[in-house]
Scaffold this active site. Sequence first.
Site, PDB file in Angstrom:
ATOM      1  N   HIS A 195       0.822  -1.277  -0.187  1.00  0.00           N
ATOM      2  CA  HIS A 195       0.002  -0.253  -0.120  1.00  0.00           C
ATOM      3  C   HIS A 195       0.665   1.248  -0.070  1.00  0.00           C
ATOM      4  O   HIS A 195       0.282   2.464  -0.462  1.00  0.00           O
ATOM      5  CB  HIS A 195      -1.099   0.012   1.247  1.00  0.00           C
ATOM      6  CG  HIS A 195      -0.453   0.309   2.652  1.00  0.00           C
ATOM      7  ND1 HIS A 195      -0.398  -0.618   3.221  1.00  0.00           N
ATOM      8  CD2 HIS A 195      -0.253   1.422   3.051  1.00  0.00           C
ATOM      9  CE1 HIS A 195       0.174  -0.155   4.607  1.00  0.00           C
ATOM     10  NE2 HIS A 195       0.039   1.288   4.383  1.00  0.00           N
ATOM     11  N   ASP A 240       0.127  -2.324   9.695  1.00  0.00           N
ATOM     12  CA  ASP A 240      -1.284  -2.127  10.106  1.00  0.00           C
ATOM     13  C   ASP A 240      -1.348  -2.080  11.516  1.00  0.00           C
ATOM     14  O   ASP A 240      -0.725  -2.784  12.224  1.00  0.00           O
ATOM     15  CB  ASP A 240      -2.459  -2.627   9.621  1.00  0.00           C
ATOM     16  CG  ASP A 240      -3.983  -2.115   9.770  1.00  0.00           C
ATOM     17  OD1 ASP A 240      -4.037  -0.916   9.958  1.00  0.00           O
ATOM     18  OD2 ASP A 240      -5.062  -2.656   9.285  1.00  0.00           O
ATOM     19  N   SER A 261       3.856   2.162   8.583  1.00  0.00           N
ATOM     20  CA  SER A 261       3.771   1.388   7.384  1.00  0.00           C
ATOM     21  C   SER A 261       5.213   0.949   6.738  1.00  0.00           C
ATOM     22  O   SER A 261       5.704   2.039   6.585  1.00  0.00           O
ATOM     23  CB  SER A 261       2.836   2.173   6.617  1.00  0.00           C
ATOM     24  OG  SER A 261       1.570   1.967   6.918  1.00  0.00           O
ATOM     25  N   ASP A 287       0.940  -7.588   2.402  1.00  0.00           N
ATOM     26  CA  ASP A 287       1.229  -6.283   2.107  1.00  0.00           C
ATOM     27  C   ASP A 287       2.594  -5.848   1.961  1.00  0.00           C
ATOM     28  O   ASP A 287       3.237  -5.253   2.767  1.00  0.00           O
ATOM     29  CB  ASP A 287       0.255  -5.623   3.277  1.00  0.00           C
ATOM     30  CG  ASP A 287       0.231  -4.013   2.577  1.00  0.00           C
ATOM     31  OD1 ASP A 287       0.747  -3.720   1.808  1.00  0.00           O
ATOM     32  OD2 ASP A 287      -0.264  -3.345   3.721  1.00  0.00           O
TER      33      ASP A 287
END
Lengths: 720, 720
Positions: A85, A671, A654, A221
């Site tokens: 992300h 997260d 992150s 992720d």
Amino acid sequence: MRHRLSALSVSLLLALGAGAAHADEGMWMPSQLPDIARQLKAAGFKGKPGDLAELARPPMNAVVKVGGASGAFVSKDGLVLTNHHVAFGVVQYNSKPGRDLIKDGYIASDRAGELPANPDYRVLVTTGFDRVTDSILAAARGKQGRAYYDAVDSASKAAVAKCESEPGYRCSIANMYYGTDFYLVRQLELRDVRLVYAPPNDIGNYGGEVDNFVWPRHAGDFTLLRAYVGKDGKPADYSADNVPYVPPAHLQVSTRNVKDGDFAMLAGYPGVTFRHRMASEFANQIQWQLPSRVALYQRMIDVVEAGGSKDEAARVSYASQVRGMKNTLKRAQGELDGLRRSDAAKVRRDDESAMYTWLDKQADAAATRADIDAAQAVIDQGVATRERDQLLGAIQSQTQLLRAAITLQRWAAERPKPDAQRETGYQQRDEVLITGQLKQVQRRYAPAIEKALLTELLTQYQALPVTQRVAEFDAVFGTRPAQLKTRLDALYAGTKLGDEATRLGAMESDSATLAESGDTLLKAAATLLPAIQRLDDESKASAGELLRLRPAYMRALIAFRKSQGRAVYPDANSTLRVSYGRISAMDPRDGVHYLPLTTVQGIVEKHTGEEPFNAPQPLRDAIAKGDFGSTAEPSLGTQTVDLMTNLDTTGGNSGSPVLDAKGDLIALNFDSNWEAVSASWMFDPRYKRAIHVDMRYLRWLLAKVYPAPHLLKEMNLPAE
Amino acid sequence: MRHRLSALSVSLLLALGAGAAHADEGMWMPSQLPDIARQLKAAGFKGKPGDLAELARPPMNAVVKVGGASGAFVSKDGLVLTNHHVAFGVVQYNSKPGRDLIKDGYIASDRAGELPANPDYRVLVTTGFDRVTDSILAAARGKQGRAYYDAVDSASKAAVAKCESEPGYRCSIANMYYGTDFYLVRQLELRDVRLVYAPPNDIGNYGGEVDNFVWPRHAGDFTLLRAYVGKDGKPADYSADNVPYVPPAHLQVSTRNVKDGDFAMLAGYPGVTFRHRMASEFANQIQWQLPSRVALYQRMIDVVEAGGSKDEAARVSYASQVRGMKNTLKRAQGELDGLRRSDAAKVRRDDESAMYTWLDKQADAAATRADIDAAQAVIDQGVATRERDQLLGAIQSQTQLLRAAITLQRWAAERPKPDAQRETGYQQRDEVLITGQLKQVQRRYAPAIEKALLTELLTQYQALPVTQRVAEFDAVFGTRPAQLKTRLDALYAGTKLGDEATRLGAMESDSATLAESGDTLLKAAATLLPAIQRLDDESKASAGELLRLRPAYMRALIAFRKSQGRAVYPDANSTLRVSYGRISAMDPRDGVHYLPLTTVQGIVEKHTGEEPFNAPQPLRDAIAKGDFGSTAEPSLGTQTVDLMTNLDTTGGNSGSPVLDAKGDLIALNFDSNWEAVSASWMFDPRYKRAIHVDMRYLRWLLAKVYPAPHLLKEMNLPAE
């Protein structure tokens, strides 16, 4: 294995630890780590805490700021690991019709296949972190309010300009402990970043919005990028001739297994926290700010949805704004629930009282208390107008046409000034952004809904005591609800700003021309502008006073903690920080226990075949095949996916690398859990967890599912 | 402590156990328990399994059927413990303006204060359970289809009538193993039941619909009643002179602590299961029945909600029906999800194949296979018309006025017959119920919505192949969608059944008078009635054939299991059954572990101050005070509330006593978890759990929160 606290022992623990650093709380500046060496070792760290303090030595020089968040070098050839992300914009930038890298993911088969990121994408390596408090505050001393603010601002800008005179570096001033200390942060700015490996979005963002903030989690992720430099080894814009950047150090991805309770450590760039705010600020946040935000946003949502139910086109226009408002409301409710659950107002108040009791016995108590009282008075002043500030804020942020009118008037007022003297947000470099916003109005605006929103907000505003009201707003909108409809109808009937060409054309006009146009909304904005600027000035004056006065509070807190044998980390401010703790299960509520490791079984359980639970066929096939090789967790007999720690993180963390006791990379942060939304104000050890990708999942994906043997080899990892 | 099964080991386990009794599966007839004595002892039972087989001995003679569910005697003076939701009607019956026993709960301070239940409320004590297979089947042998059905029906009615000739007893015939065996069940019928102790609804039903089927759970779902008899010791209607019934035995509430893994045993009256249905029936349920039910109910809900969105009054009228449809849909979806998760169709198919492989080596294989094939043919016949049967069922059950018209015509057709020969549901005793339904139509009907629902259902019906269509329905509604609007408009324009007086008046009319009325809907119902009766006859003929043929399948299954050293319990049929297992945690999904005990901390966490999470102030005060006395769980340092076991239960088991290894009462069953909805078809040991009130919570409430020291004393329990 479970660490269950009874209600009683939790109260006790909170009372004892009252607002102070718990065993696992803390976003430490690397330079502080030698001070807490004993605790670090006791927690299980096997390295030398002193090494962690050196930005120029491993592992800190392998940790980078990337795409506004965090990441780390993972090979000697500049390979950077961060979140999918965080690198999403890079993946999107390289997608085009017929090449959907978001959906399909991407594997560069060799260096030549690595795809340039969007030109503004950066990897920053922090190379300097020097205390410059004296020079920053030299001119401010003796000043107050706005003058103090401006003096700090000028000194900061000068220090940054001097630092950035060396090409290839970006510099900034970091304010630690609320004006107590200032640091000059120097970062090497790598401008040629390329996409190396991205899993499909259905892996990288498995669970999507539904799983956001949720544990147990099953997302892969992560994305691999590579930083390039010119042939001279210096930062350079993209060029085919560039060569991979050779970082001073990189992290080794671990090949060991991990389990509940193992030591873990994380480095990254947490954005903002409020842990050391005063007790009255905690009380205001919990008793007024968050509840009133929830109520206000709920009413605004109701107004827009009621309008949309009668007008499908309007409903579509406001869909994005409603989504944003619902997100704000959800976050505020989550933070409120968490702070109440932790009894944060009382815990902070008790802690502050204990500090005052201690302080009053110290030699310099009187002077310190005087400054703290003055700071408290500034904060109280803000509380006195909080209702007005919230409403006027919403009037400017949640309207489209009125906001455009105010922006145009302010642009016209700032544009004649020399660029450096213009207000932030109205400089030359902001023109593209403002133009873009003015264009967007078209797709996000319906007159009836904007009037309904303003009616709601202004009706509340008009009900405020006269001490909170602002003459210019009263002049434009009237002081009685009965006047509102007529005024608003007239304002929106007499404006041409609903027309895009008119709005964009007005960007070229000066104040006088705008005044001549006779446009009702522009005229209203001209009336409101002096008030908005005045409120802005007042806000900066308050900020200056707090910058001057809060250090007394912070110094008292630091000294108080020292008397307890404890160190104080500064609240997060997007600078490099380290936290340590352990892989950690969680009891989110009575009767429920969350395990700290998830497995591929969860991917299968959640799979529906539809976004956001649409696990790609190759992944499902590989899971069904059960061929996990060296990446399987022996105790579970299967492949892990994500893991959970009690590390202290917040937004900005992150992509932070998670290291084991020996400094090897075991996981990648991406997260937090929902129960930890309130951790920006208070760290509650029962509920604060961070969610990471287990590096064994990355290794398995690269070995067996979307193979990239050359990258495993580059990272010195087994082929399967 | 956790028993985690990898995906692989679960497949293996299911393959090995394929559809057969798992260690903890089984709703055993008490008479079977000596057959499984070894397993019972191995599981931890400390008593004599032989004792459990005797209905006239403890503990079985303390287990009762109450209010349609289960309960147990807990004192020598006839005190009965059951669920708050099972006794809810009794609490409601005794509430009136100014005395809200639902909200406030009730404590009878002495015997005189015990409040009579509604007169139809019963406590039944099973005193006889005798195998009568030969006499029930004597007249049926040699017959087929409807004749076989009627012969069994007549023999059953005769046996019941003979048994009930002794006053004070209610008798019934229980069909075990689908027609293989028949038992005459004899129950003492206690008709004077009184309310002794009920907690407030906010305790008894804490969590309400939100927590229904949910673990972790925090409800105190219990109520104490007392059974009374005449002075002669015989069952009697309520009279102030009656005396407490002295049961032959009662259960002792335990004062020991319990923990994860402890042996547990439950006795009660489970309603209906389908565990031993044929593999093709499992496949049909999973592949067609449940998915098509979900789709059909979703479409019906959409139709009604679309109609309601344009008409507020109609929306209100259909609110209850929509709630019912949503409940049906949710249950069907839950059952479907569970059966798919357990791969139930394959597991059952593999098990059946193994049975056939074994059977084909036995001496009587051919005759058995012939019967099974014939049963399969009857089932296949049902499958051939399943779409039609589902749609015609919905047309009759989900309409209001059309259903009323059909009911009125059928009532007129049945009424002239002698009462005993009338169809079930149309006898004299049904008149009150039918009248009530006809009255209710008024509040539940809107012509536009009924026509929209029929349009949806009949459009689907008309699309069926002609082999599934029914001439009378075609005649009334036409065969083409284009005809529907005209036909339905005419039907609803020409009826006066929308008027309550007309509907109720029609109850008094014979078929000829109804025919003369010229009412369009009554005329349509007259056309449809022969078809409905014909389909009903066909259904009973099929039922008769299956009653004749299924025993071959069941005998094969029982013999096959015996060859594996295992016993077979009959599917549940509302008779007394026993299951055994243990207090059991659960892993509902990857990364989540449910603890088997909940605590009062969860009540506080869930409390919002609004239904259904509105914990009463005295309860919250008592929790905050933390005075738990002897009822606290030492390992948790607090008070437990509910507990979870892996006991085999289904609807009807509400109120079942849960006993420990020594036969003491440790908990009261009141619900299952959501993951276990599919257990009516298949017991999956990973997900099947039962939810109980921990008796220590009951003891604490009676000792400290809503005190009833006299009841604790009566139950031989410590005062605190």
